[in-house]
Design a protein around this motif. Structure first.
Motif, short mmCIF file in Angstrom:
data_model
loop_
_atom_site.label_atom_id
_atom_site.label_comp_id
_atom_site.label_asym_id
_atom_site.label_seq_id
_atom_site.Cartn_x
_atom_site.Cartn_y
_atom_site.Cartn_z
N THR A 1 0.83 -1.20 0.00
CA THR A 1 0.00 0.00 0.00
C THR A 1 0.86 1.25 0.00
O THR A 1 1.90 1.30 0.65
CB THR A 1 -0.96 0.03 1.21
N GLY B 1 -0.79 4.05 0.74
CA GLY B 1 -1.58 4.90 1.63
C GLY B 1 -2.66 5.70 0.92
O GLY B 1 -3.44 6.39 1.57
N ASN C 1 4.86 -0.79 2.94
CA ASN C 1 4.89 0.55 2.37
C ASN C 1 6.33 0.83 1.95
O ASN C 1 7.25 0.51 2.70
CB ASN C 1 4.41 1.59 3.39
N TYR D 1 5.00 9.24 7.40
CA TYR D 1 3.86 8.86 6.57
C TYR D 1 3.68 7.34 6.58
O TYR D 1 2.57 6.84 6.74
CB TYR D 1 4.06 9.38 5.14
N VAL E 1 0.38 5.21 7.78
CA VAL E 1 -0.29 4.29 6.86
C VAL E 1 -0.31 2.88 7.44
O VAL E 1 -1.34 2.21 7.49
CB VAL E 1 0.40 4.29 5.47
N CYS F 1 -3.38 0.36 8.80
CA CYS F 1 -3.60 -0.98 8.26
C CYS F 1 -3.57 -2.03 9.37
O CYS F 1 -4.43 -2.92 9.43
CB CYS F 1 -2.52 -1.32 7.23
#
Length: 149
Positions: free
Chosen positions: A9, A11, A37, A70, A74, A78
């Motif tokens: 992901t 985000g 990520n 970030y 994110v 999750c």
């Protein structure tokens, strides 16, 4: 069938669809998930200009700190979704890599048997210029990939 699912992901809202699909699949199968990520390397074009060495060093530190913050946000979101659904999950943030390379490496190292990721569905010149991390993962992996659109 699938016991270790890698969910990549960035985000974005669109990637959230991939997370939701991956979690639903994991819940139904009793599989564990790894959320991933990836932050790409600091753009080399930012190093231009006479004071580049001084200015870019500060920008590099800011970029890396922002990317880590970030990614934490994110991945924490999750992980909270997985916990709420009773799904065993862990999170990884890989820095200074292209997403496709990192996804492929993590899938191998984690022993994943499925990769779940979203495709932004770019077409034409946009796909040519921007490239497609999803297409690269699909073409280079040896395990199944669920592409969510």
């Amino acid at each position: 069938m699938y016991k270790k699912i890698l969910i990549a992901t960035d985000g974005s809202e669109f990637a959230g669809k991939g997370v939701a699909h991956g979690l639903e699949l994991a819940r139904g199968l009793g599989a564990g998930v790894t959320f991933l990520n990836v932050s790409e390397a600091f753009p080399t074009l930012a190093w231009g200009g006479a004071m580049a060495g001084y200015v870019a060093a500060d920008e590099l530190v800011n970029y890396e700190e922002s990317a880590r913050k970030y990614a934490r946000e994110v991945l924490d979101k999750c992980k909270a979704e997985a916990d709420a659904a009773g799904i065993s999950a862990k999170s990884l943030h890989i820095e200074n890599r292209t997403p496709a390379e990192a996804i492929l490496d993590v899938a191998r190292s984690e022993g994943s048997d499925l990769i779940v990721m979203a495709s932004h569905g770019r077409r034409g010149l946009g796909r040519l210029v921007l490239g497609s991390q999803t297409a690269e993962v699909v073409s280079l992996t040896e395990i199944p990939v669920l592409v969510v659109r």
